[in-house]
Design a protein around this motif. Structure first.
Motif, PDB file in Angstrom:
ATOM      1  N   LEU A   1       0.825  -1.206   0.000  1.00  0.00           N
ATOM      2  CA  LEU A   1       0.000   0.000   0.000  1.00  0.00           C
ATOM      3  C   LEU A   1       0.864   1.263   0.000  1.00  0.00           C
TER       4      LEU A   1
ATOM      5  N   ASN B   1       2.052   1.937  -3.385  1.00  0.00           N
ATOM      6  CA  ASN B   1       0.986   2.484  -4.221  1.00  0.00           C
ATOM      7  C   ASN B   1       0.446   3.812  -3.698  1.00  0.00           C
ATOM      8  N   SER B   2       1.186   4.442  -2.811  1.00  0.00           N
ATOM      9  CA  SER B   2       0.859   5.764  -2.260  1.00  0.00           C
ATOM     10  C   SER B   2      -0.485   5.814  -1.536  1.00  0.00           C
ATOM     11  N   GLN B   3      -0.861   4.735  -0.915  1.00  0.00           N
ATOM     12  CA  GLN B   3      -2.083   4.698  -0.107  1.00  0.00           C
ATOM     13  C   GLN B   3      -1.666   4.674   1.367  1.00  0.00           C
ATOM     14  N   ASN B   4      -1.132   5.819   1.815  1.00  0.00           N
ATOM     15  CA  ASN B   4      -0.495   5.899   3.121  1.00  0.00           C
ATOM     16  C   ASN B   4      -1.443   5.646   4.285  1.00  0.00           C
TER      17      ASN B   4
ATOM     18  N   LEU C   1      -4.280   3.768   4.382  1.00  0.00           N
ATOM     19  CA  LEU C   1      -4.551   2.325   4.465  1.00  0.00           C
ATOM     20  C   LEU C   1      -3.317   1.563   4.916  1.00  0.00           C
TER      21      LEU C   1
END
Length: 134
Positions: free
Chosen positions: A82, A85-88, A90
């Motif tokens: 995550l 994928n730059s979904q900090n 989450l």
């Protein structure tokens, strides 16, 4: 706190060693079960039944330790994915849950150690009875 790829990655060696230790516990218990079973078949000693029951409980504890450790490891990997994928946000939740599962795993390990000590006390009481009879 800013979570980077390096933070979850730092747990990888610790988790791997923890899972190795849990596997070694499981293998030792499996060997002990086989040994105690053959002793019980030969002697019908009632103290062995107490040890066997204790080992049954310990096997369940080791299974739970391994499950929590593996899920913690998996969530650690997911948090890295995550982050990649730059979904900090989450990733932070996944990493936090990973830490929680690892803490639960360690607490179960602590309880399993206590059960192990109780089993050794049964063994020592059996030995004390033999010494008193002599």
């Amino acid at each position: 706190m800013e979570l980077t790829l390096g933070t979850p990655a730092m747990l990888f060696p610790a988790i791997a060693l923890l899972l190795l230790a849990y596997t070694n516990r499981f293998l030792a218990l499996a060997s002990l079960i086989r040994n105690l079973k053959s002793q019980y078949v030969a002697n019908q000693n009632p103290n062995l039944l107490g040890q066997i029951q204790s080992i049954r409980t310990r096997i369940i504890q080791v299974r739970n330790m391994q499950a929590c450790g593996i899920m913690g490891f998996l969530l650690c990997v997911i948090s890295m994915w995550l982050l990649y994928n730059s979904q900090n946000v989450l990733a932070g939740y996944a990493f936090g849950l990973s830490l929680l599962l690892l803490m639960i795993s360690l607490l179960i390990s602590f309880r399993e150690t206590q059960i192990s000590v109780e089993a050794l006390e049964i063994e020592l009481s059996d030995l004390e009875e033999l010494v008193k009879k002599k």
